[in-house]
Design a protein around this motif. Structure first.
Motif, PDB file in Angstrom:
ATOM      1  N   TYR A   1      62.565  57.903  56.358  1.00  0.00           N
ATOM      2  CA  TYR A   1      61.610  56.985  56.382  1.00  0.00           C
ATOM      3  C   TYR A   1      60.403  57.715  56.392  1.00  0.00           C
ATOM      4  N   ARG A   2      60.282  58.447  57.504  1.00  0.00           N
ATOM      5  CA  ARG A   2      59.064  59.595  57.786  1.00  0.00           C
ATOM      6  C   ARG A   2      58.590  60.254  56.599  1.00  0.00           C
ATOM      7  N   SER A   3      59.703  60.598  55.899  1.00  0.00           N
ATOM      8  CA  SER A   3      59.494  61.394  54.755  1.00  0.00           C
ATOM      9  C   SER A   3      58.868  60.885  53.687  1.00  0.00           C
ATOM     10  N   VAL A   4      58.994  59.592  53.377  1.00  0.00           N
ATOM     11  CA  VAL A   4      58.349  58.924  52.213  1.00  0.00           C
ATOM     12  C   VAL A   4      57.109  58.240  52.532  1.00  0.00           C
ATOM     13  N   LEU A   5      56.611  58.273  53.667  1.00  0.00           N
ATOM     14  CA  LEU A   5      55.312  57.459  54.022  1.00  0.00           C
ATOM     15  C   LEU A   5      54.291  58.212  53.183  1.00  0.00           C
ATOM     16  N   GLY A   6      53.600  57.233  52.385  1.00  0.00           N
ATOM     17  CA  GLY A   6      52.475  57.817  51.678  1.00  0.00           C
ATOM     18  C   GLY A   6      52.944  58.195  50.376  1.00  0.00           C
ATOM     19  N   TRP A   7      54.208  58.122  49.924  1.00  0.00           N
ATOM     20  CA  TRP A   7      54.908  58.136  48.589  1.00  0.00           C
ATOM     21  C   TRP A   7      54.118  57.274  47.579  1.00  0.00           C
ATOM     22  N   PRO A   8      53.541  57.926  46.530  1.00  0.00           N
ATOM     23  CA  PRO A   8      52.857  56.838  45.480  1.00  0.00           C
ATOM     24  C   PRO A   8      53.530  55.925  44.582  1.00  0.00           C
ATOM     25  N   GLU A   9      53.972  54.800  45.353  1.00  0.00           N
ATOM     26  CA  GLU A   9      55.039  54.026  44.668  1.00  0.00           C
ATOM     27  C   GLU A   9      54.407  53.446  43.586  1.00  0.00           C
ATOM     28  N   THR A  10      53.259  53.260  43.369  1.00  0.00           N
ATOM     29  CA  THR A  10      52.777  53.032  42.040  1.00  0.00           C
ATOM     30  C   THR A  10      53.366  53.466  40.654  1.00  0.00           C
ATOM     31  N   ALA A  11      53.938  54.708  41.108  1.00  0.00           N
ATOM     32  CA  ALA A  11      54.792  55.347  39.997  1.00  0.00           C
ATOM     33  C   ALA A  11      55.727  54.319  39.501  1.00  0.00           C
ATOM     34  N   ALA A  12      56.439  53.350  40.261  1.00  0.00           N
ATOM     35  CA  ALA A  12      57.218  52.811  39.731  1.00  0.00           C
ATOM     36  C   ALA A  12      56.978  51.782  38.761  1.00  0.00           C
ATOM     37  N   THR A  13      55.597  51.372  38.441  1.00  0.00           N
ATOM     38  CA  THR A  13      55.158  50.500  37.512  1.00  0.00           C
ATOM     39  C   THR A  13      54.566  51.272  36.306  1.00  0.00           C
TER      40      THR A  13
END
Length: 264
Positions: A167-179
Motif C-alpha cells: 500500500y505504501r508503494s501505491v500512495l499517490g498513484w494517479p487513479e484517475t487513469a481508471a476513468t
C-alpha cells in the motif's frame, strides 16, 4: 505441480478455453491452506467457469507452495512483474484478470502496466477514491497484533508487513487513469454492506464504489452491487460468479445464461 522458475510462484490450471487469472482470496493451494471445508468455495468458482475458461490460480504472495518474498520487496511493480511472469509460464499471452480486495487493487496496477489484459474484473475495491492511505495505516497498526485468521496465510509474523509495503508503494498513484477510455472491458462489483473497519481504521469500500458510479459509467465500467452482503461476499461463488461470468462472456465472445441484474 507447476512453478514459474522466474518468480518461484506455484500455480495451477483448471479447465480449457479463454485464459483467466484469478487472484486472492482464491489460491492454487486453497484447500491445503484453508482446510477441507474451503473446498466448496474453490469448486464453486471453478465449476461455474471451467467449461469456457482456463482458470489460473496461484499461491501469491509468499503463501502455499510458492517461494518466499521479502516483505519489503512486495511493491506494486514487483507484484505485476511476478503475475506477468506466471502468465508466461502458464502459456497465457493475453488474459483476463479477476481480483478481489487486495488483488483487486493489484488488478488496477496490472492494467496500468501491461497491454496483455483482455478484460479486468475488480471486486471489493474501489477503482476511484480507494482507501490506500487508510489500508496502509490499518495494516501498519496490525503488524505484530493481527488476529489468528490472518496467520493462516502467513509463514511467519514478520510477513504481515508485506501488505503495508504494497500500500505504501501505491500512495499517490494517479487513479484517475481508471476513468480514461480503455481498450478492454472493465467491471467492478461489491457487497452492498462492504465497508470495513480494520484496527480501528474505517475502510470505506462499498460506499466509495457507490459514490463513483457516475464517473465509472462515463468511462465504460460495468458495476454490480450485491445487496445485503458485506466484504465476505467473495466466499459466495453462487452470488459472485454469475454476474462476472455474464460480463466476461458478453465481452470475450462466449455465451452464458444469467438471470440477475448488472450495470447501472
Amino acid at each position: 505441480m507447476p512453478v514459474d522458475p522466474r518468480s518461484g510462484v506455484h500455480f495451477e490450471l483448471h479447465g480449457a478455453g479463454r485464459p483467466l487469472m484469478i487472484g486472492l482470496p482464491l489460491m492454487a493451494s486453497h484447500v491445503e491452506i484453508f482446510g477441507p471445508k474451503s473446498a466448496a468455495i474453490l469448486t464453486g468458482y471453478l465449476d461455474r467457469l471451467t467449461d469456457v475458461y482456463q482458470v489460473l490460480t496461484l499461491d501469491y504472495p509468499s503463501i502455499g507452495r510458492s517461494a518466499d518474498i521479502a516483505p519489503d520487496a512486495l511493491t506494486a511493480d514487483r507484484v505485476c512483474q511476478d503475475l506477468l511472469s506466471v502468465a508466461d509460464a502458464a502459456g497465457f499471452d493475453r488474459f483476463a484478470f479477476w481480483g478481489y480486495s487486495w488483488s483487486g487493487a493489484v488488478g488496477l496496477q496490472l492494467a496500468a502496466r501491461t497491454d496483455r489484459l483482455s478484460a479486468l474484473v475488480i471486486g471489493g475495491w474501489p477503482a476511484l477514491g480507494a482507501p490506500y492511505a487508510e489500508a496502509l495505516e490499518a495494516s501498519t497498526r496490525k503488524i505484530g497484533k493481527f488476529d489468528e485468521g490472518a496467520r493462516v496465510v502467513l509463514r511467519n509474523d514478520e510477513q504481515y508487513a508485506q501488505w503495508s509495503n504494497f500500500y505504501r508503494s501505491v500512495l499517490g498513484w494517479p487513479e484517475t487513469a481508471a476513468t480514461r477510455p480503455a481498450p478492454i472491458p472493465r467491471m467492478i462489483y461489491f457487497g452492498g454492506d462492504g465497508d470495513l473497519v480494520e484496527a480501528g481504521v474505517p475502510l470505506p469500500i462499498a460506499s466509495r464504489i457507490r459514490a463513483s458510479r457516475p464517473a465509472l459509467a462515463a468511462a465504460g465500467w460495468t458495476t454490480h452491487e450485491i445487496p445485503h452482503h458485506g466484504h465476505e461476499v467473495a466466499h459466495r461463488p453462487d452470488l459472485v460468479v454469475p454476474p462476472v461470468r455474464h460480463f466476461l462472456d458478453r465481452h470475450l465472445g462466449t455465451t452464458a445464461e444469467f438471470s440477475g441484474r448488472s450495470g447501472f
